[in-house]
Design an enzyme around this catalytic site. Structure first.
Site, PDB file in Angstrom:
ATOM      1  CB  SER A  74      47.435 -34.367  61.992  1.00  0.00           C
ATOM      2  OG  SER A  74      48.528 -34.303  61.107  1.00  0.00           O
ATOM      3  CG  HIS A 323      44.047 -31.949  65.104  1.00  0.00           C
ATOM      4  ND1 HIS A 323      44.655 -32.339  63.929  1.00  0.00           N
ATOM      5  CD2 HIS A 323      44.901 -31.091  65.707  1.00  0.00           C
ATOM      6  CE1 HIS A 323      45.844 -31.739  63.830  1.00  0.00           C
ATOM      7  NE2 HIS A 323      46.003 -30.962  64.900  1.00  0.00           N
TER       8      HIS A 323
END
Length: 477
Positions: A74, A323
């Site tokens: 991701s 992230h």
């Protein structure tokens, strides 16, 4: 001001010390192979150092190299966000552009509000209500697969009303990828190569397996012991699949070496300029991408909020953005501390890599005087009658089923069905639900060192949800 990025030992941590940390972490967490990278100040510029260790695949035993490609999962969403910000820089898109203005056929079946009102901003910061965890293997590998996915995901009911509560959505980033495809007139894979990888000289950034497999590349591994067994580190076995379907590319299909990932991260220190001098995006775009758009304090203490693409992890008073990434048995993470001009990235090929990355990041950051993130602390207090009434019930959405029942040592037990991220040894878990000292709730999974936060939230329409892992699941009974 653009800062020169050199590759070599940093003043933050010596190369040998960084290598030792990685070697120890692989043994402690039972991860077959990994790479770790650090960017830190070096005089008037920045230095980037990388280390690597272990094997790419338990089946072959081949070693990890400096340029081995790992799936960053991701973290790919940040690359997709940059592609969209380039269009915003050009005036061809804005954060308030409605998706339907670019994709006339876009719709979510039971929500005219989302169909006609969802904007680019809604997509980037996960307040769009679009189903988030559907990964179909039936849409083919043609250049039209992302377009097919947009039609596919629109047939799922809305997860939340438009505007929140925040619920992490892979589906939304595929929709964003399709917006990019339409405006650029090319596939997402091609746009990423032409607009970022090639001009920046990122030779070890690829999205398609036929390209990745021309290089040394990591294969994922899952825990080979049932998740209800307190075995850590647990033995791992290679995953059954190498990667996710191509149609999900914009949300999670970038593969990268640790060096190219650090070079990409340096864009956010240098006002959108790559180490080779390529202007990838404007300083304004960088600032927008790292500015909070949505608060997450109602869902726990792990994250402060969400920016555009980037999440904002809670490091106390220390500003940070970052992230994580998870694919078929591969785990990645990057955290950036802008005030200190430090970035720390970890790429791994096992599901325990998430915990390993968190531990390494804490250790390395501490050397710059950055305090560890606040820890979730479980309480043994018995939940009140009002809490129990509010919590007990069945919560369900696509790919997720949770039940909370009265009983157990704290007054409520949670029943968690396995999901795809748990791998083949995923099993049902029944765990006491604890209040946390920080005012939320949590459970202690037997396969993890740290507690997992849980919270119960409501939407503007009165729907009740359980929030778990940045995702919300509605109460259905």
């Amino acid at each position: 001001m653009t800062e020169l990025l050199k590759h070599g030992e940093t003043t933050l941590i010596g190369h040998d010390d960084l290598q030792k940390l990685l070697d120890q972490a692989l043994a402690e967490y039972g991860v077959p192979g990994a790479q770790v990278g650090v960017i830190a100040p070096d005089g008037d510029g920045l230095s980037a150092d990388t280390v690597w260790a272990g094997i790419v695949n338990k089946t072959t035993g081949y070693p990890v190299f400096k340029d081995t490609l790992f799936q960053i999962g991701s973290i790919s969403k940040i690359w997709t966000t940059v592609l969209a910000m380039q269009l915003i820089d050009e005036g061809r898109l804005s954060l308030d552009t409605r998706v339907k203005d670019v994709l006339p056929d876009f719709r979510v079946i039971n929500s005219p509000e989302i169909t006609y009102g969802c904007t680019i901003r809604h997509l980037m910061c996960h307040i769009n209500g679009i189903e988030g965890d559907a990964f179909p293997a039936t849409l083919g590998r043609g250049d039209d697969c992302v377009a097919k996915y947009v039609d596919y995901i629109g047939k799922f009911p809305a997860r939340t009303p438009l505007g929140g509560p925040l619920s992490y959505s892979n589906g939304a980033f595929v929709v964003l990828g399709r917006v990019i495809e339409v405006l650029r007139g090319a596939s997402w894979d091609t746009v990423l190569r032409k607009r970022i990888a090639e001009p920046c000289g990122f030779d070890h950034v690829w999205t398609l397996p036929e390209d990745v497999l021309r290089y040394s590349s990591a294969f994922g591994h899952f825990r080979a012991v049932a998740l209800d067994k307190e075995v850590f580190p647990a033995p791992v076995e290679p995953a059954k699949l190498w990667h996710l379907p191509r149609c999900t590319g914009p949300c999670g299909q970038v593969s990268s070496s640790i060096g190219d990932l650090l070079d990409f991260a340096s864009l956010f220190f240098n006002g959108g300029v790559a180490p080779n001098g390529t202007h990838v995006m404007s300083e304004r775009a960088v600032k927008l991408m790292t500015t909070q758009q949505v608060s997450l304090t109602d869902q726990g203490i792990e994250n402060v909020g969400w920016a555009l693409g980037w999440q904002l992890p809670n490091w106390g008073s220390e500003p940070a953005f970052g992230h994580g990434g998870a694919t078929e048995g591969q785990r990645a993470n990057i955290v950036v501390f802008p005030k200190h001009r430090i970035a720390i990235a970890v790429l791994t090929n096992a599901d325990a890599g998430t915990q390993m990355a968190a531990a390494l990041t804490r250790d390395i950051a501490s050397r710059a005087g950055i305090a560890a993130p606040p820890k979730v602390t479980l309480s043994d207090r018995h939940l009140s009658d009002d809490e129990i009434v509010n919590i007990v019930g069945v919560y369900e959405r696509h790919g997720e089923h949770q039940e909370y029942r009265a009983g157990g040592p704290t007054g409520v037990e949670g029943v968690f069905e396995p999901d795809e991220d748990d791998g083949p040894c995923g099993v049902r878990l029944t765990l006491p639900l604890h209040a946390t000292e920080q005012g939320h709730y949590g459970v202690q999974r037997p396969d993890r060192h740290e507690p997992t936060e849980i919270e119960f939230v409501s939407a503007s329409d009165g729907t009740k949800y359980v929030a778990y892992g940045h995702r919300v699941t509605p109460k259905i009974a």
